[in-house]
Design a protein around this motif. Structure first.
Motif, PDB file in Angstrom:
ATOM      1  N   LYS A 123       0.461  -0.980   0.155  1.00 16.76           N
ATOM      2  CA  LYS A 123      -0.246   0.057  -0.425  1.00 16.76           C
ATOM      3  C   LYS A 123       0.625   1.577   0.160  1.00 16.76           C
ATOM      4  CE  LYS A 123      -3.614   2.349   3.167  1.00 16.76           C
ATOM      5  NZ  LYS A 123      -4.472   1.888   4.573  1.00 16.76           N
ATOM      6  N   LEU A 124       0.850   1.902  -1.000  1.00 14.67           N
ATOM      7  CA  LEU A 124       1.235   3.045  -1.333  1.00 14.67           C
ATOM      8  C   LEU A 124       0.865   4.128  -0.097  1.00 14.67           C
ATOM      9  CD1 LEU A 124       3.691   5.222  -2.621  1.00 14.67           C
ATOM     10  CD2 LEU A 124       1.680   5.955  -3.798  1.00 14.67           C
ATOM     11  N   ILE A 125       2.221   4.655   1.111  1.00 16.68           N
ATOM     12  CA  ILE A 125       1.489   5.739   2.312  1.00 16.68           C
ATOM     13  C   ILE A 125       2.911   6.655   2.254  1.00 16.68           C
ATOM     14  CG2 ILE A 125       1.527   6.354   4.116  1.00 16.68           C
ATOM     15  CD1 ILE A 125       1.351   2.942   4.388  1.00 16.68           C
ATOM     16  N   PHE A 126       2.138   7.720   1.626  1.00 17.84           N
ATOM     17  CA  PHE A 126       2.877   8.839   0.825  1.00 17.84           C
ATOM     18  C   PHE A 126       3.606   9.456   2.340  1.00 17.84           C
ATOM     19  CE2 PHE A 126       3.502  13.823   1.390  1.00 17.84           C
ATOM     20  CZ  PHE A 126       4.099  13.857  -0.219  1.00 17.84           C
ATOM     21  N   ASN A 127       2.931   9.624   3.707  1.00 21.68           N
ATOM     22  CA  ASN A 127       3.990  10.299   5.039  1.00 21.68           C
ATOM     23  C   ASN A 127       3.518   8.881   5.743  1.00 21.68           C
ATOM     24  OD1 ASN A 127       6.310  11.450   6.270  1.00 21.68           O
ATOM     25  ND2 ASN A 127       3.890  12.683   7.605  1.00 21.68           N
ATOM     26  N   VAL A 128       4.222   7.890   6.836  1.00 20.43           N
ATOM     27  CA  VAL A 128       3.810   7.937   7.617  1.00 20.43           C
ATOM     28  C   VAL A 128       3.548   8.887   9.013  1.00 20.43           C
ATOM     29  CG1 VAL A 128       4.504   6.137   9.596  1.00 20.43           C
ATOM     30  CG2 VAL A 128       4.274   5.623   7.406  1.00 20.43           C
ATOM     31  N   PRO A 129       2.910   9.724   9.381  1.00 21.07           N
ATOM     32  CA  PRO A 129       2.894  10.599  10.251  1.00 21.07           C
ATOM     33  C   PRO A 129       3.409  10.498  11.550  1.00 21.07           C
ATOM     34  CG  PRO A 129       0.720  10.145   9.503  1.00 21.07           C
ATOM     35  CD  PRO A 129       1.485   9.095   9.651  1.00 21.07           C
ATOM     36  N   THR A 130       3.804  11.679  12.450  1.00 21.96           N
ATOM     37  CA  THR A 130       3.806  10.938  13.766  1.00 21.96           C
ATOM     38  C   THR A 130       3.040  10.569  14.736  1.00 21.96           C
ATOM     39  OG1 THR A 130       3.474  13.225  14.415  1.00 21.96           O
ATOM     40  CG2 THR A 130       5.527  12.668  14.327  1.00 21.96           C
ATOM     41  N   SER A 131       3.396   9.165  15.721  1.00 19.13           N
ATOM     42  CA  SER A 131       2.849   8.082  15.322  1.00 19.13           C
ATOM     43  C   SER A 131       2.012   7.814  15.132  1.00 19.13           C
ATOM     44  CB  SER A 131       1.336   8.859  16.844  1.00 19.13           C
ATOM     45  OG  SER A 131       2.125   9.652  17.935  1.00 19.13           O
ATOM     46  N   GLY A 132       2.848   8.016  14.313  1.00 20.48           N
ATOM     47  CA  GLY A 132       1.618   6.067  12.932  1.00 20.48           C
ATOM     48  C   GLY A 132       2.003   5.096  12.859  1.00 20.48           C
ATOM     49  N   PHE A 133       1.176   3.829  12.713  1.00 27.50           N
ATOM     50  CA  PHE A 133       1.343   2.837  12.708  1.00 27.50           C
ATOM     51  C   PHE A 133       0.599   1.840  11.831  1.00 27.50           C
ATOM     52  CE2 PHE A 133      -0.826  -1.268  13.455  1.00 27.50           C
ATOM     53  CZ  PHE A 133      -0.608  -2.120  14.939  1.00 27.50           C
ATOM     54  N   VAL A 134       1.741   1.220  11.184  1.00 26.89           N
ATOM     55  CA  VAL A 134       1.886  -0.311   9.701  1.00 26.89           C
ATOM     56  C   VAL A 134       1.936  -1.596  10.726  1.00 26.89           C
ATOM     57  CG1 VAL A 134       2.218   0.256   7.587  1.00 26.89           C
ATOM     58  CG2 VAL A 134       2.194   2.018   8.811  1.00 26.89           C
ATOM     59  N   PHE A 135       1.601  -2.453  10.290  1.00 26.92           N
ATOM     60  CA  PHE A 135       1.712  -3.206  10.290  1.00 26.92           C
ATOM     61  C   PHE A 135       2.029  -3.862   9.164  1.00 26.92           C
ATOM     62  CE2 PHE A 135      -0.751  -7.351  12.908  1.00 26.92           C
ATOM     63  CZ  PHE A 135      -0.123  -7.818  12.399  1.00 26.92           C
ATOM     64  N   ILE A 136       2.521  -4.891   8.742  1.00 30.53           N
ATOM     65  CA  ILE A 136       2.668  -5.802   7.279  1.00 30.53           C
ATOM     66  C   ILE A 136       2.878  -7.181   8.021  1.00 30.53           C
ATOM     67  CG2 ILE A 136       4.605  -5.602   5.314  1.00 30.53           C
ATOM     68  CD1 ILE A 136       5.380  -2.722   5.619  1.00 30.53           C
ATOM     69  N   LYS A 137       2.195  -8.145   7.013  1.00 31.55           N
ATOM     70  CA  LYS A 137       2.339  -9.386   6.980  1.00 31.55           C
ATOM     71  C   LYS A 137       3.470  -9.594   6.035  1.00 31.55           C
ATOM     72  CE  LYS A 137       0.880 -13.072   9.339  1.00 31.55           C
ATOM     73  NZ  LYS A 137       1.054 -13.255  10.292  1.00 31.55           N
ATOM     74  N   PHE A 138       4.626 -10.735   6.240  1.00 30.17           N
ATOM     75  CA  PHE A 138       5.407 -11.517   4.855  1.00 30.17           C
ATOM     76  C   PHE A 138       5.093 -12.949   5.072  1.00 30.17           C
ATOM     77  CE2 PHE A 138       7.723  -7.841   6.751  1.00 30.17           C
ATOM     78  CZ  PHE A 138       7.981  -6.916   5.551  1.00 30.17           C
ATOM     79  N   GLU A 139       5.091 -13.298   3.971  1.00 28.37           N
ATOM     80  CA  GLU A 139       5.449 -14.541   3.551  1.00 28.37           C
ATOM     81  C   GLU A 139       6.524 -16.175   4.072  1.00 28.37           C
ATOM     82  OE1 GLU A 139       2.491 -16.664   2.738  1.00 28.37           O
ATOM     83  OE2 GLU A 139       1.118 -14.622   2.798  1.00 28.37           O
ATOM     84  N   GLN A 140       7.502 -15.206   3.951  1.00 31.25           N
ATOM     85  CA  GLN A 140       8.628 -15.813   4.026  1.00 31.25           C
ATOM     86  C   GLN A 140       8.754 -16.046   6.070  1.00 31.25           C
ATOM     87  OE1 GLN A 140       8.803 -12.611   2.982  1.00 31.25           O
ATOM     88  NE2 GLN A 140       8.838 -13.269   0.909  1.00 31.25           N
ATOM     89  N   ASN A 141       9.096 -16.682   5.749  1.00 31.93           N
ATOM     90  CA  ASN A 141       9.765 -17.714   7.532  1.00 31.93           C
ATOM     91  C   ASN A 141      10.871 -16.999   7.977  1.00 31.93           C
ATOM     92  OD1 ASN A 141       7.482 -19.542   7.349  1.00 31.93           O
ATOM     93  ND2 ASN A 141       8.244 -20.878   6.217  1.00 31.93           N
ATOM     94  N   ASN A 142      12.217 -16.439   6.894  1.00 32.17           N
ATOM     95  CA  ASN A 142      13.384 -15.835   7.718  1.00 32.17           C
ATOM     96  C   ASN A 142      13.280 -13.987   7.620  1.00 32.17           C
ATOM     97  OD1 ASN A 142      14.998 -18.506   8.207  1.00 32.17           O
ATOM     98  ND2 ASN A 142      14.890 -18.764   5.958  1.00 32.17           N
ATOM     99  N   TRP A 143      14.025 -13.407   8.848  1.00 37.63           N
ATOM    100  CA  TRP A 143      13.798 -11.705   8.776  1.00 37.63           C
ATOM    101  C   TRP A 143      14.586 -11.479   7.423  1.00 37.63           C
ATOM    102  CZ3 TRP A 143      10.345  -9.153  10.167  1.00 37.63           C
ATOM    103  CH2 TRP A 143       9.702  -9.665  11.479  1.00 37.63           C
ATOM    104  N   ALA A 144      15.522 -12.732   7.149  1.00 42.04           N
ATOM    105  CA  ALA A 144      17.263 -11.893   6.001  1.00 42.04           C
ATOM    106  C   ALA A 144      16.219 -12.095   4.938  1.00 42.04           C
ATOM    107  CB  ALA A 144      17.762 -12.702   5.601  1.00 42.04           C
TER     108      ALA A 144
END
Length: 160
Positions: A123-144
């Motif tokens: 999702k394109l977010i022009f600017n995450v504002p102060t106190s902004g919260f963004v939750f992203i889920k990844f399919e991968q099992n390794n952070w790298a």
């Protein structure tokens, strides 16, 4: 699968003659992060690890978030590498996360957060504002290996 929540520090003051790392939150920032935390409670995974930048405004934001979301403050791990405004440096830190950790919450800084969520989220977010919260889920099992995540939720103070 890994999940990542990024929270930008709350509004801070530029009016005091202190080093950038020592800037404190102002009252509007304090109220904003309290509102975001209360709304975020229902979205938080059962188990998670919390990382925060060592900058005063980020650590204050992490403490207030925890206090208002009913999370023990001693769960916060402070990491000086998160005091960055560069998304590549933020990415490098996150990709070093221990793979035993499934869910990570990071309190940090812009432009690193906005650039990171636009690189890794869908999702394109022009600017995450102060106190902004963004939750992203990844399919991968390794952070790298994280890539092409799905932006599940955003909470921005002006929307509350």
């Amino acid at each position: 699968m890994k999940s990542l929540i990024l929270v930008r520090y709350a509004k801070s003051s530029w009016n005091l003659p202190v080093q950038d790392k020592d800037r404190e939150l102002i009252s509007i920032g304090i109220e904003s992060i309290k509102k975001v935390a209360k709304k975020a409670i229902a979205l938080l995974p059962k188990e998670f690890t919390i990382w925060s930048s060592t900058a005063k405004r980020a650590s204050q934001t992490a403490y207030l978030f925890c206090e208002n979301a009913g999370i023990e403050k001693d769960k916060i791990n402070f990491n000086d590498s998160l005091y960055t405004f560069d998304d590549s440096a933020l990415e490098k830190s996150i990709k070093k996360c221990d793979n035993n950790i499934e869910n990570l919450i990071v309190f940090g800084h812009n432009a690193a957060i906005t650039d990171f969520v636009n690189k890794f989220g869908d999702k394109l977010i022009f600017n995450v504002p102060t106190s902004g919260f963004v939750f992203i889920k990844f399919e991968q099992n390794n952070w790298a290996d994280i890539q092409n995540g799905k932006t599940l939720h955003t909470i921005f103070p002006k929307e509350i």
